[in-house]
Design a protein around this motif. Structure first.
Motif, PDB file in Angstrom:
ATOM      1  N   GLY A  42       6.330  -7.288 -37.443  1.00 21.75           N
ATOM      2  CA  GLY A  42       6.802  -6.323 -39.113  1.00 21.75           C
ATOM      3  C   GLY A  42       7.755  -7.054 -40.171  1.00 21.75           C
ATOM      4  N   LYS A  43       7.949  -8.580 -39.225  1.00 23.29           N
ATOM      5  CA  LYS A  43       8.808  -9.304 -40.500  1.00 23.29           C
ATOM      6  C   LYS A  43       8.792 -10.417 -40.424  1.00 23.29           C
ATOM      7  N   GLU A  44       9.227 -11.234 -42.060  1.00 23.28           N
ATOM      8  CA  GLU A  44       9.239 -12.191 -41.832  1.00 23.28           C
ATOM      9  C   GLU A  44       9.792 -13.487 -41.302  1.00 23.28           C
ATOM     10  N   ARG A  45       9.237 -14.449 -40.781  1.00 26.78           N
ATOM     11  CA  ARG A  45      10.913 -15.303 -40.124  1.00 26.78           C
ATOM     12  C   ARG A  45      11.827 -15.571 -40.783  1.00 26.78           C
ATOM     13  N   ASP A  90      18.068  -7.963 -32.240  1.00 28.36           N
ATOM     14  CA  ASP A  90      18.376 -10.178 -32.058  1.00 28.36           C
ATOM     15  C   ASP A  90      16.591 -10.293 -31.594  1.00 28.36           C
ATOM     16  N   THR A  91      16.005  -8.922 -31.837  1.00 25.78           N
ATOM     17  CA  THR A  91      14.456  -9.389 -30.673  1.00 25.78           C
ATOM     18  C   THR A  91      13.693  -9.627 -31.893  1.00 25.78           C
ATOM     19  N   ALA A  92      13.214 -10.558 -31.305  1.00 22.00           N
ATOM     20  CA  ALA A  92      11.866 -11.380 -32.322  1.00 22.00           C
ATOM     21  C   ALA A  92      11.269 -12.569 -31.486  1.00 22.00           C
ATOM     22  N   VAL A  93       9.910 -13.448 -31.557  1.00 24.01           N
ATOM     23  CA  VAL A  93      10.193 -14.639 -31.158  1.00 24.01           C
ATOM     24  C   VAL A  93      10.658 -15.754 -31.850  1.00 24.01           C
ATOM     25  N   TYR A  94      10.664 -16.403 -30.766  1.00 24.83           N
ATOM     26  CA  TYR A  94      11.859 -17.533 -31.372  1.00 24.83           C
ATOM     27  C   TYR A  94      10.985 -18.283 -31.225  1.00 24.83           C
TER      28      TYR A  94
END
Length: 130
Positions: A42-45, A90-94
């Motif tokens: 739900g957030k921008e890169r 910090d949860t995200a796709v890196y």
């Protein structure tokens, strides 16, 4: 053409550490800077870190400074992101990405701009549990 493949993602507990890798092929790896970005649901890169072609210069987002370390091994065509003291946020796709050689070791504004990067990997997921 450049192919970038991230690996090393996975579930980690808050406070833990993880190292993700990005293997590159198709261009002289040692001739260009590399960056790591992340995108949470739900957030921008957003920019995370960048490293110069030699590895001698690095730059970090304030949110990860002191906790994350970017490095590269030009002999292995690989860039790394060592993440410590991980937080649920910090949860995200890196994602890793290449910065065109014409940009050199650019200004912070350019390093933080995802549009300045030309090739991207497919991403690796890093969920951080609380």
């Amino acid at each position: 053409q450049v192919q970038l493949v991230e690996s090393g993602g996975g579930l980690v507990q808050a406070g833990g550490s993880l190292r993700v890798s990005c293997a590159a092929a198709g261009r002289t790896f040692s001739s260009y800077a590399m960056g790591w970005f992340r995108q949470a649901p739900g957030k921008e890169r957003e920019f995370v870190a960048a490293v110069s072609w030699s590895g001698g210069s690095t730059y970090y987002a304030d949110s990860v400074k002191g906790r994350f370390t970017i490095s590269r091994d030009n002999a292995k065509n690989t860039v790394y992101l060592r993440m410590s003291s991980l937080k649920p946020e910090d949860t995200a796709v890196y994602y890793c990405a290449t910065l065109p050689s014409a940009a050199g070791w650019a200004t912070p504004t350019t390093l933080e701009d995802s549009y300045a990067y030309d090739y991207w990997g497919q991403g690796t997921q890093v969920p951080v549990s609380s």
